[in-house]
Design an enzyme around this catalytic site. Sequence first.
Site, mmCIF file in Angstrom:
data_model
loop_
_atom_site.group_PDB
_atom_site.id
_atom_site.type_symbol
_atom_site.label_atom_id
_atom_site.label_comp_id
_atom_site.label_asym_id
_atom_site.label_seq_id
_atom_site.Cartn_x
_atom_site.Cartn_y
_atom_site.Cartn_z
ATOM 1 C CB VAL A 1 -23.198 20.543 54.435
ATOM 2 C CG1 VAL A 1 -24.320 20.057 53.529
ATOM 3 C CG2 VAL A 1 -22.998 22.050 54.283
ATOM 4 C CB CYS A 2 -21.532 15.746 56.438
ATOM 5 S SG CYS A 2 -20.351 16.117 55.121
#
Length: 189
Positions: free
Chosen positions: A48-49
């Site tokens: 997700v980062c």
Amino acid sequence: MSLIGKEIQPFNASAYQAGSGDFIEVTEENMKGQWSVVCFYPADFTFVCPTELEDLQSQYATLKELGVEVYSVSTDTHFTHKAWHDHSDAIGKIEYTMIGDPSQRISRGFDVLNEEEGLAQRGTFIVDPDGIVQAAEINADGIGRDASTLVGKIKAAQYVRNNPGEVCPAKWEEGSDTLKPSLDLVGKI
């Protein structure tokens, strides 16, 4: 404990300045004298980062036009940030400063450290030119953030700072009506 209205705590950290490709030192003083966005995330080389940091880069030019500097922070080192920048298509686009926080001091200071994992949570902070936190958002690890919401929040925070006695209502947009809290408004909204 909320950090809203509180000054950011002192820190000193090594960072990767993605725009220039240099390693630099960053302190809380770098965040004073201008508006800042501080974006914490759990770890480099994850899932997700990179989507969040790439999305934040998509707003970077607009934020810079508003006088805002952006800092991303994870508990990785500045060396790891550079390696990620060099090997990820999404992260390779980033121009803002990527702060390493292996000591976890900054993450603790912003109260976003997951002590059990030793990783930062997904926290976004808007810091005013005096180093005071004006807005904060913290998401669970599986919920990515939308950087486009920062632009409106910053415009509202800047308006309120420059227009004492006025406040911005929900969904306020630049140029629309604000409110002046007073006895005359009580019960009329």
